[in-house]
Design an enzyme around this catalytic site. Sequence first.
Site, PDB file in Angstrom:
ATOM      1  N   SER A 246       0.841  -1.189   0.000  1.00  8.97           N
ATOM      2  CA  SER A 246       0.000   0.000   0.000  1.00  8.97           C
ATOM      3  C   SER A 246       0.876   1.239   0.000  1.00  8.97           C
ATOM      4  O   SER A 246       2.037   1.197   0.396  1.00  8.97           O
ATOM      5  CB  SER A 246      -0.875   0.024   1.256  1.00  8.97           C
ATOM      6  OG  SER A 246      -0.059   0.282   2.385  1.00  8.97           O
ATOM      7  N   LYS A 247       0.272   2.305  -0.455  1.00  3.19           N
ATOM      8  CA  LYS A 247       1.011   3.555  -0.532  1.00  3.19           C
ATOM      9  C   LYS A 247       1.401   4.031   0.866  1.00  3.19           C
ATOM     10  O   LYS A 247       2.489   4.546   1.080  1.00  3.19           O
ATOM     11  CB  LYS A 247       0.142   4.596  -1.211  1.00  3.19           C
ATOM     12  CG  LYS A 247       0.887   5.856  -1.568  1.00  3.19           C
ATOM     13  CD  LYS A 247       0.033   6.686  -2.490  1.00  3.19           C
ATOM     14  CE  LYS A 247       0.658   8.017  -2.789  1.00  3.19           C
ATOM     15  NZ  LYS A 247      -0.250   8.844  -3.575  1.00  3.19           N
ATOM     16  N   ARG A 248       0.482   3.807   1.794  1.00  2.88           N
ATOM     17  CA  ARG A 248       0.742   4.256   3.160  1.00  2.88           C
ATOM     18  C   ARG A 248       2.005   3.596   3.703  1.00  2.88           C
ATOM     19  O   ARG A 248       2.848   4.239   4.324  1.00  2.88           O
ATOM     20  CB  ARG A 248      -0.470   3.901   4.029  1.00  2.88           C
ATOM     21  CG  ARG A 248      -0.454   4.475   5.413  1.00  2.88           C
ATOM     22  CD  ARG A 248      -1.769   4.175   6.126  1.00  2.88           C
ATOM     23  NE  ARG A 248      -2.208   2.791   5.987  1.00  2.88           N
ATOM     24  CZ  ARG A 248      -1.723   1.783   6.690  1.00  2.88           C
ATOM     25  NH1 ARG A 248      -0.799   1.989   7.599  1.00  2.88           N
ATOM     26  NH2 ARG A 248      -2.158   0.558   6.497  1.00  2.88           N
TER      27      ARG A 248
END
Length: 492
Positions: A246-248
């Site tokens: 995920s980008k997070r």
Amino acid sequence: MEEVRVRFPPSPTGYLHIGSARTALYNWLFARKHGGKLVLRIEDTDTERSTEVSEKAIIDGLEWLGIDWDEGPYRQSDHLDEHKGSSGRLVADGKAYLCFCTKEELDERRKAAEAKGEMFRYDGTCRSVSIEEREKRLMAGDPFVVRFKVPDGGGSVVFDDVVLGRIEVSHEEIEDFVIVRSNGLPLYILSNAVDDHRDRITHVIRGQDHVTNTPKQVLLYEALGWPLPRFAHMSLTLDPKKAKISKRRHGEVVAVEWYREHGFLPWGFANFIALLGWSGGDDREVYLSREELVQVFTLEGLTRANAVFNYRKGDPKFITDPKAIHINGEHIKNMPLGELVPHARAALEKAGMWDDAWAGAKAGWFEKTVDLLRQRYNLLTDFATLGRPYFSDHFEMEDKAVKKNLRKDAALEQYLPMLADELAAIEPFDLEGTEASVRGLAERLGVKAGLLINAARAAVTGQTVGPGLFDILVILGREKCVVRLRNAVGFI
Ligand code: GLU
């Protein structure tokens, strides 16, 4: 035989990331393999999270990857009436019902169930609301949701998944799920099934994160009297610590855009993501052309085990999976030169190093140089970084090249200008001529040819590695070589 129709239905709530690009790619490969159709559907019914920016980013990403679609982009929001209509039909047929339970009531029942250590499932309270009471509550304006009435009587939902095999879920395990929210908007679970039916989708190829939705959607298909598509739920893409990418957690490196920015070829990158969850059954990793991969692609090749994206912390250039870089390098080295040249040009333009002559009078030189350099490069950006000495006179001398090669022998201070004089005079200035000149000088000086070769490479490129010296000299041309050999004395 029935025409294959598949779909890619992204929710426009973020950029195109590796996982969704992979879904799109597999659907595309499958459609192309079977001469079928790929439908692009923007699932934009979550109005709070959907943005036009994200829709554009997804479409740009697909276009960059060369994933083209045959129909669409359709918009889910254009079909709201149809989604609501299906819900109405289910209610009219007694297969769905209006539920007036309030959030507070449901929370209370959930808490009570949890206190007993039980998992809360909607208990069907409003199944027994009579028609009279329903009308009364509607007149009073009481808010309600629409719930699907999961058949009772001990049956189960069964479907065959291409990847996971036979899946069976008993009706008891499925609660009467909501298909229309209290604001009147249908939920994904309903809209997506209605759209797949309308778009005559034959194969639903999507991530395993949706596999829990499928039994509910199968119930909807059955209740609406529609034929089931085939389902293929692909493995997930995880990082080495088994966390979903995920980008997070991983930043931009999971976005397709990052690869575009960092010197990846569209198809080279697509080739990498194709291997995240699919295998041709052998060790083959490189598919230089789309056609080659289309030919061997099968849904049966989708792997059951989750794929690992070898994300690494550290130097931004190297945080991505080394395999992605390696495969890209194989494409750079082996793709048709004519296809690589425009990419190399774009990389130089982006770095502000492009010279129009390389597309005109010096086009032949440019092609030859790209061809010579590509054997050592993995990324398009390498043409502007490692390739700088070939395309510009302003380049850095690497420390290592100075220490190891230029300062190897103090006498190089005399030898390099002697070599410059030789090269200034030879005729013709070609591979044989430059080689004879370097080796002849070494012999006369009684030194190893390697001493002059390595020092000359350092002098004219500032680097310790690169193509063969004589290739370098000829590509750079006499004038630059002579000047650089003389200037290098300043570093000794
Ligand atoms: N809009 C859904 C998503 O982006 C589609 C899921 C599906 O393929 O059914 O996750």
